[in-house]
Each structure stands twice: as C-alpha cells, then as structure tokens.
Write a protein that holds these residues in place. Structure first.
Motif, mmCIF file in Angstrom:
data_model
loop_
_atom_site.group_PDB
_atom_site.id
_atom_site.type_symbol
_atom_site.label_atom_id
_atom_site.label_comp_id
_atom_site.label_asym_id
_atom_site.label_seq_id
_atom_site.Cartn_x
_atom_site.Cartn_y
_atom_site.Cartn_z
ATOM 1 N N PHE A 261 -0.240 -2.924 10.359
ATOM 2 C CA PHE A 261 -0.939 -2.405 11.529
ATOM 3 C C PHE A 261 -2.218 -3.162 11.859
ATOM 4 C CE2 PHE A 261 1.629 1.201 10.103
ATOM 5 C CZ PHE A 261 2.316 1.464 11.278
ATOM 6 N N TYR A 262 -2.846 -3.760 10.852
ATOM 7 C CA TYR A 262 -4.148 -4.363 11.136
ATOM 8 C C TYR A 262 -4.205 -5.877 10.972
ATOM 9 C CZ TYR A 262 -5.582 0.393 11.552
ATOM 10 O OH TYR A 262 -5.671 1.688 11.970
ATOM 11 N N THR B 256 -1.364 3.734 16.079
ATOM 12 C CA THR B 256 -0.331 4.223 15.161
ATOM 13 C C THR B 256 -0.778 3.992 13.725
ATOM 14 O OG1 THR B 256 1.256 3.448 16.798
ATOM 15 C CG2 THR B 256 2.154 4.152 14.698
ATOM 16 N N GLY B 257 -1.364 2.820 13.488
ATOM 17 C CA GLY B 257 -1.802 2.472 12.138
ATOM 18 C C GLY B 257 -2.794 3.461 11.575
ATOM 19 N N PHE B 258 -3.699 3.929 12.428
ATOM 20 C CA PHE B 258 -4.695 4.883 11.954
ATOM 21 C C PHE B 258 -4.012 6.164 11.477
ATOM 22 C CE2 PHE B 258 -7.766 8.338 12.748
ATOM 23 C CZ PHE B 258 -8.732 7.933 11.839
ATOM 24 N N VAL B 260 -0.882 6.499 10.541
ATOM 25 C CA VAL B 260 -0.052 6.215 9.373
ATOM 26 C C VAL B 260 -0.919 6.143 8.110
ATOM 27 C CG1 VAL B 260 1.392 4.450 8.274
ATOM 28 C CG2 VAL B 260 1.781 5.055 10.661
ATOM 29 N N LEU B 261 -2.040 5.445 8.211
ATOM 30 C CA LEU B 261 -2.904 5.314 7.033
ATOM 31 C C LEU B 261 -3.458 6.667 6.599
ATOM 32 C CD1 LEU B 261 -4.911 2.002 7.434
ATOM 33 C CD2 LEU B 261 -3.099 2.544 5.824
ATOM 34 N N LEU B 264 -0.749 8.466 4.843
ATOM 35 C CA LEU B 264 -0.463 7.911 3.515
ATOM 36 C C LEU B 264 -1.575 8.220 2.524
ATOM 37 C CD1 LEU B 264 1.104 4.446 4.373
ATOM 38 C CD2 LEU B 264 2.248 6.376 3.289
ATOM 39 N N ILE B 265 -2.809 8.234 2.993
ATOM 40 C CA ILE B 265 -3.924 8.526 2.089
ATOM 41 C C ILE B 265 -3.847 9.987 1.635
ATOM 42 C CG2 ILE B 265 -6.439 8.798 1.987
ATOM 43 C CD1 ILE B 265 -6.536 6.203 3.783
ATOM 44 N N LEU B 267 -1.090 11.810 1.576
ATOM 45 C CA LEU B 267 0.099 11.883 0.715
ATOM 46 C C LEU B 267 -0.223 11.364 -0.687
ATOM 47 C CD1 LEU B 267 3.210 12.392 0.510
ATOM 48 C CD2 LEU B 267 3.500 9.985 1.096
ATOM 49 N N SER B 268 -0.951 10.246 -0.758
ATOM 50 C CA SER B 268 -1.298 9.694 -2.068
ATOM 51 C C SER B 268 -2.156 10.674 -2.853
ATOM 52 C CB SER B 268 -2.052 8.376 -1.912
ATOM 53 O OG SER B 268 -1.257 7.443 -1.235
ATOM 54 N N LEU B 271 0.088 13.379 -4.116
ATOM 55 C CA LEU B 271 0.942 12.892 -5.197
ATOM 56 C C LEU B 271 0.140 12.683 -6.473
ATOM 57 C CD1 LEU B 271 3.248 10.467 -3.218
ATOM 58 C CD2 LEU B 271 3.987 12.456 -4.523
ATOM 59 N N TYR B 272 -1.109 12.249 -6.316
ATOM 60 C CA TYR B 272 -1.934 12.065 -7.499
ATOM 61 C C TYR B 272 -2.206 13.413 -8.164
ATOM 62 C CZ TYR B 272 -5.503 10.373 -10.657
ATOM 63 O OH TYR B 272 -6.195 10.059 -11.794
ATOM 64 N N SER B 274 -0.289 16.009 -7.972
ATOM 65 C CA SER B 274 0.975 16.439 -8.583
ATOM 66 C C SER B 274 1.170 15.732 -9.913
ATOM 67 C CB SER B 274 2.169 16.107 -7.689
ATOM 68 O OG SER B 274 1.892 16.408 -6.366
ATOM 69 N N TYR B 275 0.856 14.436 -9.909
ATOM 70 C CA TYR B 275 1.004 13.643 -11.125
ATOM 71 C C TYR B 275 0.129 14.221 -12.232
ATOM 72 C CZ TYR B 275 -0.340 9.692 -14.128
ATOM 73 O OH TYR B 275 -0.652 8.892 -15.185
ATOM 74 N N VAL B 278 1.669 17.570 -13.384
ATOM 75 C CA VAL B 278 2.899 17.426 -14.159
ATOM 76 C C VAL B 278 2.604 16.905 -15.563
ATOM 77 C CG1 VAL B 278 5.001 16.026 -14.332
ATOM 78 C CG2 VAL B 278 4.436 17.144 -12.177
#
Lengths: 428, 284
Positions: A261-262, B256-258, B260-261, B264-265, B267-268, B271-272, B274-275, B278
């Motif tokens: 994207f960037y 879109t990138g903003f 998406v990032l 993802l941040i 989500l990470s 997930l961290y 959750s990790y 667990v």
C-alpha cells in the motif's frame, strides 16, 4: 506420523466418512493433535508464513490471468489495464508482485533457520532436499513471472538469463534456441514462460505436500536440536503452534501490507514501466533483489561457462549440505565456532547481494584506484564478489566438513523439557 | 545469542541497502531537486487544482510531441482525477470530461462504408497520440523518440521529481563542452559527457544531452485559477499531473492501506493476547 491416531469421530457423518476416506483423521493428526516441540521460537513460524505466501500468490495469480494478455503485443498494455481499469486490479497486481519478494524474504529466513539449527541432519535429509527443490522451483517461477509484464527489465533480464545456457559447450546454442522458441526472446518465449509460470506453482504446491509429509514422518527439529523424548517435550499443534503461527503470520502481513500500500514499487525496477524494446538495452540490467547474490557469483568468474557453473554450484551446495556438515551436534546453539562462521556467512550473502546490484567495475571505496588484477581494479565490486564468493563456497565445502570433526562443542541438554522447564526466565 | 547476531546482520543489511540506494539512481546526472508533493506520505492525495494546471501544461506544451496512450478521457472524472466531481460518480456523465474529449479527434472506421474517418473523441476513448507511429515521431524530432508519458513518472528512478528537475533544470553548457546539433545540455538528464568534454578529464560535468529543447517558459500557459505561471510552477504541476497519469489509483491505495494496516495491527494484538493465554501454563 509419530504415534497412533487419537482421532475419535463424533458424529454419524464423520464415522461414515472415516470408514471410507479418513481425510478428517488425516487433518486432525497433522494439524491438531500433531506433537510439536514445546520450545520452538519465532524462527519456526516461517513454514506457516510460507504456505500463506504460496496461497496468496496462487489466488492473486489466478485472478491476474483472467485479465492478462500473454502476447508480446498486448502483455504490457494488459498489465496497465489491470492497474487502471480492473476493479481492485492495482491491489491484486501489487500483492502478486510484492508477494514474490515477501515469499523470498520468508524462504531465506526459513532456510537460514534450517542452516543454523541443523534441520537438514539425519533423519531430515529428504525433508531438506524437498525444501531445496521447492526453492529451485520458486526461483524458476519468479524469474518467468518477472518476464510476463514485458517491460524493459523483463525482456532484457530474460535475454541475459537465457543466454547463460548458451555458455554450455556443444549443446548451449541449441538449448537457448529451444528455450526461446526461435532465434531471440520474442512472443514464443513469452508464451512458454507464461505457460510454465502457471504450471510451476502447482508443482511447488505438490512438493510442499511432500515436504510436510516428510516433516510429519521425522517430526520438527527444535532450537536445542535434541529429539523429543517424552510427552513432556511436546505440546499439541493446535492450539499451541496454530496460535503462535497465526500471530506471526499477522505480523508478517503488516510488513507485506506496508509494501503493497505504501511502497509498491520500491522492490521493483523503474525500467520495467517502459515497454520492452529489443533495440534499446537498459544501461544497467539487474535481476530482482532475491537473485542478486547468485548474479554476483556469476559475474565474479571471468569465464562465462565457469561463471554459470559457479552460480548453479552455489545452489548445488545447498542440496549437498546434509552430507557436507560432519558435526554430530545439530543446533549451532551448542557450536560456538560454527556460530561465528554462520554469522560471517550471513554477512557474505548480504555483501554478495550488494555486489549483484552494482556495476562490476565500480569502485567499492569511491575515488580510490589501487592496482589491476585479472583485468579489474582490486578496489571494485567484481573483486569484492570474488572474495565473498570464495567464502560462500568455503563455508559449505571446507568449514562445515572440517569444523564438524575438530570443533569443541558445548554440552547438549538431555531433553527439550529439562532446560526449558528449569530456565524459564533465562532464554538463550 | 542468535537474536543478537540477527540484529547485527539486519543492521548490516540496512546499511548496505541504504548505501546501494542512491548509487542506483541515473548514472552521471545530478540528483533530482527536492520537491514536496501533496501525494507524499501515507495520507497523501492529489491536489486537484494542481492536476488541472498540470493537464493544461501537458495539453498545450507536452502533447505536441508526447503521447499519453494509456489514459482515457473518462479517467479524468474518476475518483482522484483532475476533473472528478462527487456530483458525477460515473465519469462518463462528467461534463468536463465530455467537453475535453470533444476537443480531440480520434481515428475510426465508418461502419457503413468501412472508410477510415476521424470523429470527435468520447469519454471512453484513449488520448490520441501526436504521431501515427514511432518512425513518424522520430522523423519529426531529429531521430529522437519522445517517450509516451502515461507511465513516465514511475519509469524513472526518482519519479516525478526527476521530470520536474529535467524540465526546469536546463542551464547553459559549461565552457569546454561540445553540444551536438539537436542536443541540449541538461545536468539532470542521465548520460555520459566524457567524449564531448574538453576540459579537465577529472571534472566531467554531470548530466547529459537531451533532444528536447527547454519546453517551458514563464507565462507560456495561462492558469485558469490565477496561479502565477512560472517555469517552476509549470514544471511542478505537470510532474504532479504525470504522477497521477502513472498511478491514478494512488489515493484509493493509500486509503485502503490505512484500513488494512489498522485491521492487521488490531488482529495481531488479539492474536498475541490469545497466544499469551493459550501458552500461560506451558513453559517454553
């Protein structure tokens, strides 16, 4: 798979299917109950990341093919059609182009992890060889994929690389003509590269299945290099490995997304936005970054044939690695001397990549002329490549075979659980 | 230990890559001038007024020799384009797009007679090229081929800054440099001047010879928004316009990138967590 299956079909459908095709059992045994060493670090998450890369490349690639026109006349314009007129075409194409680089970043880390922790040693030789085959297929796929947009660097890169085969004695010329489908890189070359670029990823997927199969027969290596001995040494793959892999994948996707994207064109070459023109050669032909170390080795050798052989030899070393390393200790964590050679190897690979991007006769230290040796100034990238290539080969052909016999190694723990359980706070 | 070693290796890698960067830029030419663009950075977007001015420069100056083959008239009315308006989500309805298209003539075939004809362009047409083919283009330009401009801003290592620097960077040739007929000295244009240089062989001037005469002059183009029409302004505006022509989806990409990032941040993070949950009772 280690141990017998613990899968218990719970519903009627599962029992019915299990008696006919135990595919759920296979999945359960491979990705749920599969015993995983409890001490795997983040370097072990790249296998999962690589399958993500492969899936992403396959999906984006299949969509790109729906819009791409594989002809010398139309290829360049059709890629721009994807970028401009196809809904989210820019996203799909940038994901595919940058995805190739991400794939190689992940595979290089995966390979270096295997190298450091001795993941190629008995009984994992076949596992390692299959990995080398995947890497070879990846390189072929990436090279042919780069030709498809039919830009200046695509075209002239294809000319340079296919011409390498011309260096082979007797058969060289016939092979290049056969590869080209004519007497120059042209439409037939583009068409066959397109065909193979579509085929090879599925071959990669096939070898990946074999790779995972072989992995599940011998089990995963781990940072200590000691085989799991009891249940205390392992945890079930799900949820323990899945959640860790999932987290690592998500972080990797952040890096991937940042490029897409960037800075989507940062890893490519500006010349590839100029349509291929056989009559105009770019001033400086360079391959994609992931081929640069091999390109440097190729150019380090003054003789063309010997250069080609050295380049392929550099890859052959990887195949021979399980039999070159004589050390009984798997993990370099307990091989202090090997560790130092490993770090030098890492630096040398980066230096080779750096040399591959430079003009061979350019000086390493600016404005300094030393003396000529073998037709080049000693202060030149070609000489730096020569020294670095020498180390590259010496690492595989001298250091690893000899060091394994003479090295004084540190004591290796008896089991995974013993150091892991006692050294909770102190990791190393 | 491995962690420390990999940090060292990564640092070496970054240093090496950083050093490799500038050296890859065009051989022998000056580094492009520093320009600040509105489309830089993660939230950058095109300045529509600048794109309109840049288009005017292209249309009245560059278009005499340079084609813009990959751009259609309708693209002007697309989101992020020079004539986009929220009132016309379908760019084919956009009155500015229609008006611009009508000013151009494109080749066509009369469907009744099969004769080659010229007709006014529609929003669906691509920009017509100034020359019929490469040979015609070379014949009119002393053997040099004016490159198609659709991707020019991405086809140069330094991007739009390179275009800006070349069109505004013409200077008189230094004493001792023999400028060939039909050539113009430009310090930002890549080339090797050592064979045309008669001075000290250690101080060969930077740059090269370009077949294009200095294309811009003050007030050559009248800007409709009242912006002072200096060479510098024209150069900047046309470079910005060409960046848009090369990467029309830049705004959509960055927006879109903003998202998406951000996704993802988060989500990470989840997930961290959750990790950690667990693994909380497992040593490793």
């Amino acid at each position: 798979m280690s141990g017998h299956s613990t899968y218990q079909p719970k519903t009627g459908i599962e029992r019915w299917l299990d008696a006919r095709l135990p595919i759920v059992r296979l999945g359960y045994d491979s990705f749920v109950d599969y015993p995983t060493p409890r001490n795997l670090n983040y370097w072990w998450t790249f296998g999962g990341i690589l399958s993500l890369c492969l899936a992403s490349q396959l999906i984006t690639g299949i969509i790109l093919v729906m819009h791409y026109n594989p002809s010398a006349q139309g290829a360049f314009a059709s890629v721009e059609h994807i970028m401009r007129d196809v809904n989210y075409g820019w996203l799909i194409r940038y994901m595919h182009a940058n995805g190739a680089s991400m794939f190689f970043i992940a595979v290089y880390i995966h390979m270096l992890r295997g190298l450091y922790y001795g993941s190629y040693k008995a009984p994992r030789e076949v596992l390692w060889l299959l990995g080398c085959v995947i890497y070879l297929l990846m390189m072929a796929t990436a090279f042919m994929g780069y030709v498809l947009p039919w830009g200046q660097m695509s075209f002239h890169g294809a000319v340079v690389i296919t011409n390498l085969f011309g260096a082979l004695p007797l058969v060289g010329e016939s092979i290049t003509t056969w590869l080209w489908g004519g007497f120059a890189v042209d439409n037939p070359t583009l068409n066959r590269f397109f065909s193979l670029h579509y085929l090879l990823p599925f071959m990669i997927a096939g070898v990946v299945i074999l790779h995972i199969w072989a992995l599940h027969v011998v089990g995963q290596n781990n940072p200590t290099g000691v085989d799991p001995k009891s249940k205390a040494d392992t945890v079930p793959f799900t949820p323990y490995a899945t959640v860790k892999d999932g987290f690592a994948m998500s972080v990797f996707l952040i890096l991937f997304a940042f490029f897409v994207f960037y800075m989507p064109n940062a890893l490519g070459h500006a010349d590839n936005y100029v349509e291929a023109n056989p009559l105009v050669t770019p001033s400086h032909i360079v391959p994609e970054w992931y081929f640069l170390p091999f390109y440097a080795i190729l150019r380090a050798v003054p003789d063309k044939l010997m250069g080609v052989l050295a380049m392929f030899g550099a890859i052959a070393c990887l195949f021979a690695l399980p039999w070159l390393d004589t050390s009984k200790v798997r993990s370099m964590r307990y091989r202090p001397t090997a560790k130092i050679y490993f770090v030098f190897f890492l630096v040398v690979c980066i230096i080779l990549g750096f040399c591959g991007a430079k003009l061979p006769d350019d000086p390493v230290i600016p404005h300094l002329t030393t003396f000529q040796l073998m037709g080049s100034d000693l202060n030149s990238f070609v000489w730096l490549s020569r020294v670095a290539s020498l180390y590259y080969f010496a690492f595989f052909l001298v250091v690893l075979p000899v060091l394994g016999l003479v090295e004084k190694t540190l004591p290796v723990p008896d089991s995974i659980a013993s150091p892991a359980l006692s050294a909770d706070a102190k990791k190393g | 230990m491995l962690r420390k070693l990999s940090v060292i290796a990564a640092a070496v890698g970054i240093l090496v890559a950083g050093a490799a960067g500038p050296a890859l830029a065009n051989g022998g030419a000056l580094k492009a001038k520093e320009v600040h663009w509105s489309f830089e950075g993660p939230f950058g977007s095109y300045d529509q007024a600048q794109l309109q001015r840049g288009f005017k420069v292209y249309r009245e100056v560059c278009a005499a020799c340079h084609s813009l083959k990959l751009v259609s008239f309708r693209n002007f009315g697309d989101r992020g384009g020079p004539f986009y308006s929220e009132k016309y989500p379908n760019s084919n309805d956009n009155p500015w797009v229609k008006a611009i298209a009508k000013d151009y003539e494109v080749n066509d075939i009369d469907s009744e007679t099969g004769d080659a004809i010229k007709r006014p362009a529609t929003s669906a047409d691509h920009f017509p090229s100034p020359f019929a083919n490469e040979a015609a283009a070379r014949a009119s330009n002393g053997g040099a081929l004016p490159p198609d401009m659709s991707l020019l801003a991405k086809a140069r290592e330094e991007g739009p800054a390179h275009i800006y620097s070349v069109v505004t960077g013409y200077v008189d040739a230094p004493k001792g440099l023999t400028v060939p007929t039909g050539g113009h000295y430009n310090p930002y244009f890549p080339g090797d001047l050592s064979s045309a240089w008669h001075g000290d062989h250690k101080s060969v001037p930077a740059g090269g010879f370009i077949a294009m005469a200095p294309p811009l002059k003050a007030d050559l183009v009248t800007f409709d928004d009242g912006t002072k029409s200096t060479v510098d302004q024209q150069g900047k505006d046309v470079a910005a316009f060409l960046m848009w022509a090369a990467e029309p989806k830049l705004e959509e990409r960055k927006q879109t990138g903003f998202a998406v990032l951000l996704y993802l941040i988060i989500l990470s993070g989840l997930l961290y967590a959750s990790y950690k949950t667990v693994w909380r009772n497992e040593s490793h």
